[in-house]
Write a protein that holds these residues in place. Structure first.
Motif, mmCIF file in Angstrom:
data_model
loop_
_atom_site.group_PDB
_atom_site.id
_atom_site.type_symbol
_atom_site.label_atom_id
_atom_site.label_comp_id
_atom_site.label_asym_id
_atom_site.label_seq_id
_atom_site.Cartn_x
_atom_site.Cartn_y
_atom_site.Cartn_z
ATOM 1 N N THR A 177 2.323 -9.536 -5.500
ATOM 2 C CA THR A 177 1.003 -8.906 -5.610
ATOM 3 C C THR A 177 1.138 -7.392 -5.682
ATOM 4 O O THR A 177 0.466 -6.738 -6.486
ATOM 5 C CB THR A 177 0.113 -9.311 -4.424
ATOM 6 N N ASN A 178 2.011 -6.823 -4.868
ATOM 7 C CA ASN A 178 2.237 -5.372 -4.917
ATOM 8 C C ASN A 178 2.800 -4.935 -6.261
ATOM 9 O O ASN A 178 2.393 -3.903 -6.802
ATOM 10 C CB ASN A 178 3.177 -4.934 -3.797
ATOM 11 N N ILE A 179 3.729 -5.705 -6.797
ATOM 12 C CA ILE A 179 4.311 -5.357 -8.098
ATOM 13 C C ILE A 179 3.254 -5.437 -9.196
ATOM 14 O O ILE A 179 3.170 -4.569 -10.063
ATOM 15 C CB ILE A 179 5.509 -6.276 -8.422
ATOM 16 N N LEU A 180 2.425 -6.480 -9.153
ATOM 17 C CA LEU A 180 1.417 -6.654 -10.203
ATOM 18 C C LEU A 180 0.269 -5.653 -10.091
ATOM 19 O O LEU A 180 -0.285 -5.224 -11.101
ATOM 20 C CB LEU A 180 0.863 -8.089 -10.167
ATOM 21 N N MET A 181 -0.108 -5.275 -8.878
ATOM 22 C CA MET A 181 -1.285 -4.425 -8.690
ATOM 23 C C MET A 181 -0.957 -2.960 -8.363
ATOM 24 O O MET A 181 -1.801 -2.100 -8.514
ATOM 25 C CB MET A 181 -2.160 -4.992 -7.568
ATOM 26 N N PHE A 239 5.511 -16.234 2.073
ATOM 27 C CA PHE A 239 4.388 -15.323 2.298
ATOM 28 C C PHE A 239 4.770 -13.899 1.895
ATOM 29 O O PHE A 239 4.015 -13.209 1.210
ATOM 30 C CB PHE A 239 3.962 -15.389 3.763
ATOM 31 N N MET A 240 5.964 -13.446 2.293
ATOM 32 C CA MET A 240 6.420 -12.107 1.919
ATOM 33 C C MET A 240 6.623 -11.993 0.409
ATOM 34 O O MET A 240 6.365 -10.947 -0.185
ATOM 35 C CB MET A 240 7.712 -11.760 2.661
ATOM 36 N N THR A 241 7.075 -13.069 -0.227
ATOM 37 C CA THR A 241 7.248 -13.067 -1.678
ATOM 38 C C THR A 241 5.913 -12.909 -2.379
ATOM 39 O O THR A 241 5.787 -12.137 -3.345
ATOM 40 C CB THR A 241 7.938 -14.362 -2.136
ATOM 41 N N ILE A 242 4.894 -13.607 -1.900
ATOM 42 C CA ILE A 242 3.563 -13.497 -2.489
ATOM 43 C C ILE A 242 3.022 -12.073 -2.340
ATOM 44 O O ILE A 242 2.468 -11.505 -3.282
ATOM 45 C CB ILE A 242 2.598 -14.532 -1.864
ATOM 46 N N ILE A 243 3.213 -11.486 -1.173
ATOM 47 C CA ILE A 243 2.778 -10.105 -0.956
ATOM 48 C C ILE A 243 3.522 -9.160 -1.894
ATOM 49 O O ILE A 243 2.928 -8.263 -2.503
ATOM 50 C CB ILE A 243 2.974 -9.693 0.515
ATOM 51 N N SER A 244 4.830 -9.356 -2.055
ATOM 52 C CA SER A 244 5.636 -8.485 -2.911
ATOM 53 C C SER A 244 5.220 -8.607 -4.372
ATOM 54 O O SER A 244 5.098 -7.599 -5.076
ATOM 55 C CB SER A 244 7.114 -8.822 -2.764
ATOM 56 N N SER A 250 12.310 -5.626 5.541
ATOM 57 C CA SER A 250 11.350 -6.734 5.457
ATOM 58 C C SER A 250 12.054 -8.080 5.550
ATOM 59 O O SER A 250 11.566 -9.002 6.211
ATOM 60 C CB SER A 250 10.556 -6.648 4.151
ATOM 61 N N SER A 251 13.198 -8.185 4.897
ATOM 62 C CA SER A 251 13.958 -9.435 4.960
ATOM 63 C C SER A 251 14.432 -9.711 6.376
ATOM 64 O O SER A 251 14.358 -10.853 6.854
ATOM 65 C CB SER A 251 15.162 -9.363 4.024
ATOM 66 N N LEU A 252 14.907 -8.670 7.053
ATOM 67 C CA LEU A 252 15.363 -8.860 8.429
ATOM 68 C C LEU A 252 14.223 -9.222 9.372
ATOM 69 O O LEU A 252 14.414 -9.997 10.314
ATOM 70 C CB LEU A 252 16.077 -7.606 8.927
#
Length: 145
Positions: free
Chosen positions: A23-27, A16-21, A64-66
């Protein structure tokens, strides 16, 4: 994430965090380009504090990872309380070690932030009951859950 997945494992939380990240990088770069092209914002690349920016991004990624690992290994409420107490503790450190004085508006905004975190700690069923009571008081209508 709890409404969609339920009790997510650490792998699901990481995904889930990877998908958010991603999306942030792309947008995330689109507003920068739009503001630069329209002249709303000008960027002087030599004035950007790259070292501080990279260090901040590194610590944000680490945090975020922690959080994801902490939620997977311990209890989500424990992680929420850590985030809840981190902000006021940082304010106290600023007052003690840096001698900063906070105006009333910053104190009120910090209290509102703490109240917001406390609201997030309310269990879902209880929050729905409270919400339906508030809606009933404001609209005089019964809400079905």
């Amino acid at each position: 994430i709890k409404l969609v997945i339920g009790d997510a494992s650490s792998i699901q939380g990481s995904m889930f965090m990877t998908i958010i990240s991603v999306t942030n990088i792309l947008m995330g770069w689109i507003p920068v380009v739009v503001f630069t092209v329209t002249g709303v914002e000008t960027i002087v690349w030599s004035q950007i504090p790259w070292n501080s920016l990279m260090l901040t991004n590194l610590f944000a990624t680490f945090y975020s990872s922690l959080v994801v690992i902490g939620v997977g290994v311990t209890y989500p409420i424990f992680i929420s309380l850590g985030a809840l107490f981190g902000i006021p503790i940082n304010a106290v450190v600023d007052v003690i070690f840096r001698g900063q004085l906070f105006p009333v508006i910053k104190i009120i905004s910090t209290l509102l932030l703490v109240i917001g975190f406390l609201i997030l700690l309310i269990p879902l069923k209880k929050a729905q009951r409270i919400s339906s009571k508030i809606i009933y008081i404001l609209t005089c209508r019964q809400v079905k859950l």
